[in-house]
Write an enzyme that holds these catalytic residues in place. Structure first.
Site, PDB file in Angstrom:
ATOM      1  N   TYR A 153       0.854  -1.183   0.000  1.00 36.65           N
ATOM      2  CA  TYR A 153       0.000   0.000   0.000  1.00 36.65           C
ATOM      3  C   TYR A 153       0.895   1.239   0.000  1.00 36.65           C
ATOM      4  O   TYR A 153       1.989   1.202  -0.563  1.00 36.65           O
ATOM      5  CB  TYR A 153      -0.961  -0.108   1.206  1.00 36.65           C
ATOM      6  CG  TYR A 153      -2.067   0.893   1.177  1.00 36.65           C
ATOM      7  CD1 TYR A 153      -2.836   1.089   0.033  1.00 36.65           C
ATOM      8  CD2 TYR A 153      -2.340   1.673   2.298  1.00 36.65           C
ATOM      9  CE1 TYR A 153      -3.845   2.038   0.002  1.00 36.65           C
ATOM     10  CE2 TYR A 153      -3.359   2.611   2.280  1.00 36.65           C
ATOM     11  CZ  TYR A 153      -4.100   2.795   1.129  1.00 36.65           C
ATOM     12  OH  TYR A 153      -5.083   3.739   1.104  1.00 36.65           O
ATOM     13  N   LYS A 160      -5.656  -1.591  -1.384  1.00 36.97           N
ATOM     14  CA  LYS A 160      -6.504  -1.289  -0.246  1.00 36.97           C
ATOM     15  C   LYS A 160      -7.307  -2.512   0.197  1.00 36.97           C
ATOM     16  O   LYS A 160      -7.447  -2.788   1.390  1.00 36.97           O
ATOM     17  CB  LYS A 160      -7.443  -0.156  -0.652  1.00 36.97           C
ATOM     18  CG  LYS A 160      -7.875   0.655   0.496  1.00 36.97           C
ATOM     19  CD  LYS A 160      -8.037   2.085   0.130  1.00 36.97           C
ATOM     20  CE  LYS A 160      -8.264   2.845   1.398  1.00 36.97           C
ATOM     21  NZ  LYS A 160      -8.321   4.272   1.217  1.00 36.97           N
ATOM     22  N   ASP A 200     -13.422   7.007   1.684  1.00 39.04           N
ATOM     23  CA  ASP A 200     -12.358   6.905   2.681  1.00 39.04           C
ATOM     24  C   ASP A 200     -11.490   8.162   2.751  1.00 39.04           C
ATOM     25  O   ASP A 200     -11.031   8.534   3.825  1.00 39.04           O
ATOM     26  CB  ASP A 200     -11.496   5.680   2.384  1.00 39.04           C
ATOM     27  CG  ASP A 200     -10.531   5.414   3.513  1.00 39.04           C
ATOM     28  OD1 ASP A 200     -11.013   5.300   4.651  1.00 39.04           O
ATOM     29  OD2 ASP A 200      -9.323   5.348   3.269  1.00 39.04           O
ATOM     30  N   ASP A 201     -11.274   8.825   1.609  1.00 34.59           N
ATOM     31  CA  ASP A 201     -10.436  10.037   1.629  1.00 34.59           C
ATOM     32  C   ASP A 201     -11.074  11.108   2.499  1.00 34.59           C
ATOM     33  O   ASP A 201     -10.392  11.873   3.161  1.00 34.59           O
ATOM     34  CB  ASP A 201     -10.260  10.612   0.221  1.00 34.59           C
ATOM     35  CG  ASP A 201      -9.731   9.570  -0.726  1.00 34.59           C
ATOM     36  OD1 ASP A 201      -8.734   8.929  -0.383  1.00 34.59           O
ATOM     37  OD2 ASP A 201     -10.338   9.371  -1.789  1.00 34.59           O
ATOM     38  N   ARG A 247      -7.385  11.149  -8.977  1.00 30.30           N
ATOM     39  CA  ARG A 247      -6.569  11.856  -7.982  1.00 30.30           C
ATOM     40  C   ARG A 247      -5.911  10.830  -7.067  1.00 30.30           C
ATOM     41  O   ARG A 247      -6.252  10.696  -5.897  1.00 30.30           O
ATOM     42  CB  ARG A 247      -7.477  12.818  -7.211  1.00 30.30           C
ATOM     43  CG  ARG A 247      -6.785  14.004  -6.653  1.00 30.30           C
ATOM     44  CD  ARG A 247      -6.966  14.066  -5.160  1.00 30.30           C
ATOM     45  NE  ARG A 247      -6.777  12.761  -4.556  1.00 30.30           N
ATOM     46  CZ  ARG A 247      -7.218  12.411  -3.379  1.00 30.30           C
ATOM     47  NH1 ARG A 247      -7.909  13.239  -2.666  1.00 30.30           N
ATOM     48  NH2 ARG A 247      -6.971  11.202  -2.867  1.00 30.30           N
ATOM     49  N   ASN A 279       0.716  12.667   1.422  1.00 31.76           N
ATOM     50  CA  ASN A 279       1.424  11.539   0.824  1.00 31.76           C
ATOM     51  C   ASN A 279       1.798  11.890  -0.616  1.00 31.76           C
ATOM     52  O   ASN A 279       1.129  12.709  -1.218  1.00 31.76           O
ATOM     53  CB  ASN A 279       0.497  10.310   0.778  1.00 31.76           C
ATOM     54  CG  ASN A 279       0.295   9.703   2.139  1.00 31.76           C
ATOM     55  OD1 ASN A 279       1.213   9.565   2.907  1.00 31.76           O
ATOM     56  ND2 ASN A 279      -0.944   9.340   2.425  1.00 31.76           N
ATOM     57  N   GLU A 305     -12.857   5.833  -3.714  1.00 29.24           N
ATOM     58  CA  GLU A 305     -11.435   6.018  -3.435  1.00 29.24           C
ATOM     59  C   GLU A 305     -10.768   6.930  -4.460  1.00 29.24           C
ATOM     60  O   GLU A 305     -10.839   6.693  -5.665  1.00 29.24           O
ATOM     61  CB  GLU A 305     -10.758   4.631  -3.485  1.00 29.24           C
ATOM     62  CG  GLU A 305      -9.287   4.634  -3.213  1.00 29.24           C
ATOM     63  CD  GLU A 305      -8.964   4.968  -1.779  1.00 29.24           C
ATOM     64  OE1 GLU A 305      -9.808   4.749  -0.891  1.00 29.24           O
ATOM     65  OE2 GLU A 305      -7.857   5.460  -1.547  1.00 29.24           O
ATOM     66  N   ASP A 306     -10.099   7.960  -3.957  1.00 30.47           N
ATOM     67  CA  ASP A 306      -9.256   8.816  -4.803  1.00 30.47           C
ATOM     68  C   ASP A 306      -9.971   9.425  -6.011  1.00 30.47           C
ATOM     69  O   ASP A 306      -9.443   9.436  -7.118  1.00 30.47           O
ATOM     70  CB  ASP A 306      -7.992   8.056  -5.244  1.00 30.47           C
ATOM     71  CG  ASP A 306      -6.982   7.971  -4.101  1.00 30.47           C
ATOM     72  OD1 ASP A 306      -7.256   8.559  -3.025  1.00 30.47           O
ATOM     73  OD2 ASP A 306      -5.945   7.329  -4.264  1.00 30.47           O
TER      74      ASP A 306
HETATM   75  P1  NAI Z   1      -6.679  18.136  -2.704  1.00 30.25           P
HETATM   76  O1  NAI Z   1      -5.961  18.339  -3.974  1.00 30.25           O
HETATM   77  O2  NAI Z   1      -8.154  17.997  -2.694  1.00 30.25           O
HETATM   78  O3  NAI Z   1      -6.316  19.314  -1.692  1.00 30.25           O
HETATM   79  C1  NAI Z   1      -5.110  19.957  -1.630  1.00 30.25           C
HETATM   80  C2  NAI Z   1      -5.316  21.284  -0.954  1.00 30.25           C
HETATM   81  O4  NAI Z   1      -4.063  21.904  -0.731  1.00 30.25           O
HETATM   82  C3  NAI Z   1      -6.145  22.256  -1.790  1.00 30.25           C
HETATM   83  O5  NAI Z   1      -7.027  22.949  -0.952  1.00 30.25           O
HETATM   84  C4  NAI Z   1      -5.090  23.222  -2.334  1.00 30.25           C
HETATM   85  O6  NAI Z   1      -5.595  24.527  -2.598  1.00 30.25           O
HETATM   86  C5  NAI Z   1      -4.103  23.235  -1.188  1.00 30.25           C
HETATM   87  N1  NAI Z   1      -2.796  23.692  -1.638  1.00 30.25           N
HETATM   88  C6  NAI Z   1      -2.089  23.280  -2.705  1.00 30.25           C
HETATM   89  N2  NAI Z   1      -0.955  24.012  -2.825  1.00 30.25           N
HETATM   90  C7  NAI Z   1      -0.952  24.899  -1.819  1.00 30.25           C
HETATM   91  C8  NAI Z   1      -0.050  25.916  -1.403  1.00 30.25           C
HETATM   92  N3  NAI Z   1       1.074  26.148  -2.052  1.00 30.25           N
HETATM   93  N4  NAI Z   1      -0.364  26.631  -0.323  1.00 30.25           N
HETATM   94  C9  NAI Z   1      -1.510  26.388   0.356  1.00 30.25           C
HETATM   95  N5  NAI Z   1      -2.379  25.442   0.020  1.00 30.25           N
HETATM   96  C10 NAI Z   1      -2.118  24.688  -1.049  1.00 30.25           C
HETATM   97  O7  NAI Z   1      -6.056  16.855  -2.035  1.00 30.25           O
HETATM   98  P2  NAI Z   1      -6.647  15.983  -0.840  1.00 30.25           P
HETATM   99  O8  NAI Z   1      -7.421  14.855  -1.355  1.00 30.25           O
HETATM  100  O9  NAI Z   1      -7.336  16.843   0.136  1.00 30.25           O
HETATM  101  O10 NAI Z   1      -5.309  15.358  -0.255  1.00 30.25           O
HETATM  102  C11 NAI Z   1      -4.290  16.185   0.228  1.00 30.25           C
HETATM  103  C12 NAI Z   1      -3.150  15.354   0.710  1.00 30.25           C
HETATM  104  O11 NAI Z   1      -3.568  14.573   1.791  1.00 30.25           O
HETATM  105  C13 NAI Z   1      -2.569  14.370  -0.308  1.00 30.25           C
HETATM  106  O12 NAI Z   1      -1.167  14.421  -0.265  1.00 30.25           O
HETATM  107  C14 NAI Z   1      -3.029  13.052   0.170  1.00 30.25           C
HETATM  108  O13 NAI Z   1      -2.088  12.049  -0.140  1.00 30.25           O
HETATM  109  C15 NAI Z   1      -3.096  13.273   1.644  1.00 30.25           C
HETATM  110  N6  NAI Z   1      -3.985  12.363   2.289  1.00 30.25           N
HETATM  111  C16 NAI Z   1      -3.481  11.711   3.374  1.00 30.25           C
HETATM  112  C17 NAI Z   1      -4.211  10.790   4.014  1.00 30.25           C
HETATM  113  C18 NAI Z   1      -3.650  10.134   5.222  1.00 30.25           C
HETATM  114  O14 NAI Z   1      -4.259   9.280   5.784  1.00 30.25           O
HETATM  115  N7  NAI Z   1      -2.507  10.517   5.672  1.00 30.25           N
HETATM  116  C19 NAI Z   1      -5.549  10.416   3.526  1.00 30.25           C
HETATM  117  C20 NAI Z   1      -6.029  11.216   2.424  1.00 30.25           C
HETATM  118  C21 NAI Z   1      -5.243  12.148   1.831  1.00 30.25           C
END
Ligand code: NAI
Length: 566
Positions: free
Chosen positions: A107, A178, A272-273, A160, A422, A249-250
């Site tokens: 994963y 997953k 899940d996200d 995504r 991530n 998912e994603d």
């Molecule tokens: P997304 O693309 O929907 O959101 C990203 C956000 O960050 C947006 O609001 C965007 O405007 C903002 N952003 C981008 N560049 C920026 C900057 N320079 N300054 C300020 N804000 C900025 O992505 P999503 O789905 O919300 O996921 C975000 C991250 O969270 C990914 O890396 C994903 O891998 C991670 N994630 C981690 C999980 C975990 O369990 N640790 C689970 C789900 C997501």
């Protein structure tokens, strides 16, 4: 809660067992060199296998040796996937025996590489491909599924994937990985899982121009056509697999929430996200807050990123705050969300309704410096307020700079800092930097795995705030309790049950989340909490706790070879 939940070796009651090579080619039934003399005779296997009869443990030892010979993580992933497609019991036993080492290989983070390389490392079919051109025959496609009864579907449209964007049909790597964890940790039987990719094209030029790309070579379907296709898919699932838990998912932001909102009251489904991330982050934050000796309702929470994951985390935290007795308005006032255009505030015209909930009154931020391209950004917020919790869900690697973290730590004794993006390259900070910059005071959980940090003679283990703490348990909980919906309160119940299992509650320098080796036991406890909540809300049949507990244990599959006879 009844006593500790023990592992159970399950005897697979096999369907009609095929013979000879057909049996060896059926990964769910194949035992390879572990077929006994009697089975070899009965199923025509003599001559097809080397004469030595091995135990599962001996097979695991050989498989592990082969695994260790691989040079890099992608090769290890390919090896494990091939093993899964050859002998599922051996695959899961190997994984279970090396769970900490191998979870990051099947994963995150390695699965990201596997999605990018999907068309190049493709070997055998697994899961289902539902392509847009076949939209009028989805029911028929689903009828060709490998196994009739399905407990959990994980579906993606590949748009995504983790932090690496549009991977088209390669996104199927995520549902496959997953669902392996649904089985490994939740104990969902492998033959009752179904990975699906909705192939609506890709806008990734690298994929489109790759001669080996295996998906529908077309730009993504969008707008009404896209949602109509999803509707066709959901209708087909309802028709064919109504009792199945459908996990989204994603999906891209623009699709994830509308899909969840549209279908969450129609069938057993969750994203899940959005919901899983919120629950695991909430579980870890609740335990971190407990370690600080404060209440959640008194925290000032800064979330860097305001995408689907961030909104999910904020919604979960807000609900939990309200349960501590504060009004919705008061709870909202404690959140500071920042996206690529700066802090969310009431004068911004570009916010979605979900983001608007967290918009601070414009006059609260109007006089702040605005050091982020002339707008109020993370450094300004941290400079102005006494932030106690900082969460990163932005995909911006290194965004939590030394200056920002030191400023936060100057004002709070035990800053709670969670860089959750991530893969590892997108993490907002490294665990080591956070510990150093806060003189060892930060309570840290990360999205990607980080090695323990050596600081001032202490070895500080870092919790990986990974959805794996929640989704397998949700699956187990809804299957065992036969729930027909996944509600927000069920996710909250899962978060609380996770927090109750935090090692940091017993020892403040232990990690905030339990080790992976504990996860099957913890998943069973979370599943009981989820089932009880489902029953309380009337979305599952009535069961007393003991009965539900027994049901959870009976549902949780453990890899082992059953005896076969026709
Ligand atoms: P997304 O693309 O929907 O959101 C990203 C956000 O960050 C947006 O609001 C965007 O405007 C903002 N952003 C981008 N560049 C920026 C900057 N320079 N300054 C300020 N804000 C900025 O992505 P999503 O789905 O919300 O996921 C975000 C991250 O969270 C990914 O890396 C994903 O891998 C991670 N994630 C981690 C999980 C975990 O369990 N640790 C689970 C789900 C997501």
């Amino acid at each position: 809660m009844p006593g500790p939940i023990a592992e159970r070796v399950v005897d697979v009651v096999s369907p009609r067992i095929p013979r000879g090579m057909d049996l060896l080619d059926t990964p769910l039934l194949n035992k390879g060199t572990a077929f006994t003399e009697e089975e070899r005779t009965e199923f025509g296997l003599h001559g097809l296998l080397p004469p030595c009869v091995e135990t599962l443990e001996e097979q695991v030892a050989r498989a592990y040796e082969a695994y260790q010979r691989k040079d890099d993580d992608l090769e290890r992933h390919i090896y494990l996937r091939a093993l899964q497609d050859n002998n599922e019991v051996l695959f899961y036993r190997l994984l279970l025996d090396h769970i900490e080492e191998m979870t990051p290989i099947v994963y995150t983070p390695t699965v990201a590489l596997a999605c990018q390389q999907f068309s190049h490392i493709y070997r055998r079919p697994r899961g289902m491909f539902i392509s847009y051109p076949q939209r009028d025959s989805i029911v028929h496609l689903l009828r060709s599924r490998p196994n009739p009864d399905v407990d959990v579907i994980v579906v993606t449209d590949g748009e995504r994937i983790l932090g690496i964007g549009d991977q088209g049909v390669g996104g199927l790597g995520i549902p496959i990985g997953k669902l392996s964890l649904y089985t490994l940790i939740g104990g969902i039987r492998p033959e009752r899982t179904l990975p699906i990719v909705l192939d609506v094209g890709t806008n990734n030029p690298e994929r489109l121009n790759d001669p080996e790309y295996l998906g529908w070579r077309h730009e993504r379907i969008t707008g009404e056509d896209y949602f109509a296709f999803v509707e066709q898919f959901v209708e087909a699932v309802k028709q064919e697999l109504l009792q199945t838990c459908l996990q989204w998912e994603d999906f891209a932001n623009a699709h994830a929430r509308p899909i969840l909102e549209r279908y969450r009251d129609q069938l057993l489904t969750f994203n899940d996200d959005i919901q899983g991330t919120a629950a695991v982050a909430l579980g870890a934050i609740l335990s971190a807050v407990k370690v600080t000796g404060k209440n959640l309702k008194d925290q000032q929470i800064v979330i860097f990123g305001a995408g689907s994951a961030a909104i999910g985390v904020a919604d979960g935290l807000r609900e939990a705050m309200k349960e501590e007795g504060v009004s919705d308005q008061e709870a909202r006032s404690r959140f500071w969300l920042i996206n690529s255009k700066g802090v969310l505030h009431s004068d911004r015209k570009d916010l979605t309704p979900e983001q608007m909930v967290y918009a601070q009154p414009e006059n609260r931020v109007a006089r702040w410096l605005g050091t982020f391209n002339g707008r109020v950004g993370l450094a300004d917020v941290i400079g102005q307020i006494e932030a106690t919790i900082l969460v990163g869900l932005s995909t911006v690697g290194g965004a939590f700079s030394e200056a920002i973290v030191r400023e936060m730590a100057r004002k709070v004794e035990r800053p709670i800092v969670f860089p959750l993006s991530n893969p590892t390259t997108k993490s907002e900070a490294t665990a080591e930097d956070l510990i150093r910059w806060t003189d060892g005071r930060a309570l840290v959980a990360t999205g990607s795995p980080f090695a323990p940090v050596n600081y001032a003679g202490r070895k500080i283990p870092i919790a990986q705030c990974n959805n794996v703490y929640i989704f397998p348990a949700i699956g187990l909980g809804v299957v065992a309790s036969r729930a027909n919906r996944v509600t927000d309160q069920m996710m909250l119940a899962a978060a609380r049950a996770l927090a109750q299992n935090s090692p940091a509650l017993k020892n403040s320098s232990a990690p905030l989340l339990p080790p992976l080796t504990e996860l099957r036991r913890v998943a069973a406890e979370i599943a009981v909490a989820v089932g009880l909540q489902a029953e309380k809300e009337g979305v599952a049949a009535e069961l007393v706790e003991d009965e539900l507990h027994r049901q959870v244990i009976a549902t949780q599959w453990t890899p082992g070879y059953p005896a076969y006879s026709n």
